[in-house]
Scaffold this motif. Sequence first.
Motif, mmCIF file in Angstrom:
data_model
loop_
_atom_site.group_PDB
_atom_site.id
_atom_site.type_symbol
_atom_site.label_atom_id
_atom_site.label_comp_id
_atom_site.label_asym_id
_atom_site.label_seq_id
_atom_site.Cartn_x
_atom_site.Cartn_y
_atom_site.Cartn_z
ATOM 1 N N TRP A 70 0.831 -1.211 0.000
ATOM 2 C CA TRP A 70 0.000 0.000 0.000
ATOM 3 C C TRP A 70 0.866 1.262 0.000
ATOM 4 O O TRP A 70 0.585 2.231 -0.702
ATOM 5 C CB TRP A 70 -0.903 -0.004 1.227
ATOM 6 C CG TRP A 70 -1.822 1.182 1.330
ATOM 7 C CD1 TRP A 70 -3.049 1.329 0.753
ATOM 8 C CD2 TRP A 70 -1.568 2.390 2.055
ATOM 9 N NE1 TRP A 70 -3.575 2.555 1.067
ATOM 10 C CE2 TRP A 70 -2.701 3.237 1.868
ATOM 11 C CE3 TRP A 70 -0.509 2.843 2.844
ATOM 12 C CZ2 TRP A 70 -2.780 4.497 2.440
ATOM 13 C CZ3 TRP A 70 -0.590 4.110 3.403
ATOM 14 C CH2 TRP A 70 -1.718 4.920 3.209
ATOM 15 N N ILE A 71 1.961 1.220 0.767
ATOM 16 C CA ILE A 71 2.879 2.349 0.807
ATOM 17 C C ILE A 71 3.513 2.570 -0.567
ATOM 18 O O ILE A 71 3.663 3.705 -1.038
ATOM 19 C CB ILE A 71 3.958 2.121 1.878
ATOM 20 C CG1 ILE A 71 3.325 2.115 3.271
ATOM 21 C CG2 ILE A 71 5.047 3.189 1.799
ATOM 22 C CD1 ILE A 71 4.267 1.700 4.369
ATOM 23 N N GLU A 73 2.238 1.925 -3.450
ATOM 24 C CA GLU A 73 1.250 2.534 -4.336
ATOM 25 C C GLU A 73 1.208 4.052 -4.153
ATOM 26 O O GLU A 73 1.040 4.811 -5.125
ATOM 27 C CB GLU A 73 -0.120 1.928 -4.056
ATOM 28 C CG GLU A 73 -1.245 2.455 -4.928
ATOM 29 C CD GLU A 73 -1.112 2.054 -6.380
ATOM 30 O OE1 GLU A 73 -1.779 2.667 -7.229
ATOM 31 O OE2 GLU A 73 -0.322 1.129 -6.673
ATOM 32 N N LYS A 74 1.371 4.515 -2.947
ATOM 33 C CA LYS A 74 1.346 5.950 -2.673
ATOM 34 C C LYS A 74 2.600 6.659 -3.199
ATOM 35 O O LYS A 74 2.610 7.882 -3.325
ATOM 36 C CB LYS A 74 1.212 6.205 -1.172
ATOM 37 C CG LYS A 74 -0.049 5.600 -0.548
ATOM 38 C CD LYS A 74 -1.305 6.067 -1.271
ATOM 39 C CE LYS A 74 -2.552 5.397 -0.706
ATOM 40 N NZ LYS A 74 -3.771 5.784 -1.466
ATOM 41 N N LEU A 75 3.639 5.892 -3.489
ATOM 42 C CA LEU A 75 4.892 6.465 -3.991
ATOM 43 C C LEU A 75 5.043 6.263 -5.504
ATOM 44 O O LEU A 75 6.150 6.322 -6.034
ATOM 45 C CB LEU A 75 6.086 5.825 -3.267
ATOM 46 C CG LEU A 75 6.142 6.026 -1.749
ATOM 47 C CD1 LEU A 75 7.300 5.247 -1.159
ATOM 48 C CD2 LEU A 75 6.261 7.505 -1.397
ATOM 49 N N ARG A 76 3.943 6.035 -6.183
ATOM 50 C CA ARG A 76 3.990 5.717 -7.610
ATOM 51 C C ARG A 76 4.669 6.827 -8.428
ATOM 52 O O ARG A 76 5.417 6.553 -9.355
ATOM 53 C CB ARG A 76 2.568 5.484 -8.128
ATOM 54 C CG ARG A 76 2.491 5.117 -9.602
ATOM 55 C CD ARG A 76 1.043 4.995 -10.013
ATOM 56 N NE ARG A 76 0.440 3.834 -9.395
ATOM 57 C CZ ARG A 76 0.379 2.640 -9.979
ATOM 58 N NH1 ARG A 76 0.906 2.480 -11.174
ATOM 59 N NH2 ARG A 76 -0.189 1.625 -9.371
ATOM 60 N N SER A 86 6.548 0.673 -9.242
ATOM 61 C CA SER A 86 6.276 1.137 -7.876
ATOM 62 C C SER A 86 6.560 0.055 -6.850
ATOM 63 O O SER A 86 7.037 0.337 -5.750
ATOM 64 C CB SER A 86 4.823 1.612 -7.761
ATOM 65 O OG SER A 86 3.935 0.555 -8.078
ATOM 66 N N GLU A 87 6.308 -1.193 -7.193
ATOM 67 C CA GLU A 87 6.556 -2.272 -6.234
ATOM 68 C C GLU A 87 8.045 -2.478 -5.996
ATOM 69 O O GLU A 87 8.467 -2.811 -4.885
ATOM 70 C CB GLU A 87 5.915 -3.574 -6.729
ATOM 71 C CG GLU A 87 5.789 -4.627 -5.648
ATOM 72 C CD GLU A 87 4.936 -5.806 -6.071
ATOM 73 O OE1 GLU A 87 4.851 -6.768 -5.299
ATOM 74 O OE2 GLU A 87 4.360 -5.758 -7.172
ATOM 75 N N THR A 90 9.139 0.092 -3.576
ATOM 76 C CA THR A 90 8.763 -0.327 -2.219
ATOM 77 C C THR A 90 9.778 -1.308 -1.660
ATOM 78 O O THR A 90 10.222 -1.185 -0.508
ATOM 79 C CB THR A 90 7.379 -0.976 -2.214
ATOM 80 O OG1 THR A 90 6.432 -0.067 -2.757
ATOM 81 C CG2 THR A 90 6.967 -1.373 -0.811
ATOM 82 N N ASN A 180 -3.379 -3.072 -9.021
ATOM 83 C CA ASN A 180 -3.430 -2.473 -7.692
ATOM 84 C C ASN A 180 -2.892 -3.441 -6.654
ATOM 85 O O ASN A 180 -3.102 -4.660 -6.744
ATOM 86 C CB ASN A 180 -4.870 -2.093 -7.338
ATOM 87 C CG ASN A 180 -5.381 -0.966 -8.220
ATOM 88 O OD1 ASN A 180 -4.611 -0.113 -8.636
ATOM 89 N ND2 ASN A 180 -6.663 -0.988 -8.520
#
Length: 361
Positions: A70-71, A73-76, A86-87, A90, A180
């Motif tokens: 989830w974090i 995703e917010k840093l995409r 993005s993953e 992370t 997602n």
Amino acid sequence: MIQTVRRTSFLTAGIAIFLLLLFILLAVNADDAAAVTAERLQLCFDTLIPSLFGCMAAANLLISSGAAAWIGEKLRLIARLLRLPSEVLTVFLVSQIAGYPVGTLLLCRMAAANRLSPDAANRYACVCFGGGPAFLVGFAGYRLFGSKIIGWMMLGGCILSNLLLLLLLPKPQLSVSDENPPAVRLTARSLPDAVSGAMRSLAAICGMVVLFGLLMLLCERIGLMGGLVRLGGCIGLSAQTVRALTASLCDVTQLPTLFRCGLSFRILPALSAALLSFGGICVQMQCMALSGKRLRLRNLLLIRFVAGCLTFVIVFAISGFLGEPEAMQVFMHSAAVSDTGSPLPAILIFCTGFPFLIKKD
């Protein structure tokens, strides 16, 4: 064909003879081996297990609940600027704060789920590799150097070197889906799984502590360490320095031994940071074991060596801004810690076992 068979036979015979000699050496030195084992286990029971259990269980919940995804995703947006999935971003961030082999395990999970190509997983595993602030700042910095500022300096050097290599390495061909991430949720099994995972991880960590203690004992008995000491003497290194460097390169938990070698304040923080960035052979082998056939040892050793050199240069440059009064305070504190013993080995070894915490059965 015949030559291949012969080579295989020689290799098999060599491995068998080596293991037999290893068994004989341990049997002959049973008293010393028992003393080393008792010393290492005492370290685990007195410091390691009480200090790490709660933190490890909490970290397991962070991963298994989907909070880390989830974090990411917010840093995409940041990931796109860095030309990274993005993953993967992370994984990079988590690996810098959670422990050395964590990045390797998470990347291998992505590759197994076809969210990342095997080539990408192999390359990114070489830079998704870090110790984290828990011991670099709180223990390596404060406990050994008597300064959290030095701890943050070493941590920053390690992360910056990894980031530079992440940007400079050729971008592999990716096969990451942009779906997602899973929702963040806790189930009835989350807490029991976190507890059992933490206990399995602690058992693996304690075993690694004992193993490397025994290996260092055998190196002394067969004369390997003596040969390295003589070789180091040819280039002006003292026997104590050679032993400390060798121990730290093999097992990063032996870093406190450097504080008894008389190294200058200008060199010691940079050298410590470089060794922490490299991670030690113990951690390298764990990364290889966790990755299966996805991680190539040659690439890992080369990239981590370069990362260690970059970290040394960065920290050496920054340490020049530290004043003489603080330098004096640092050495007064570090001398006392070195004489009385440090909890750093128990904390650093967290890095070598953390991946078992998030590894599925």
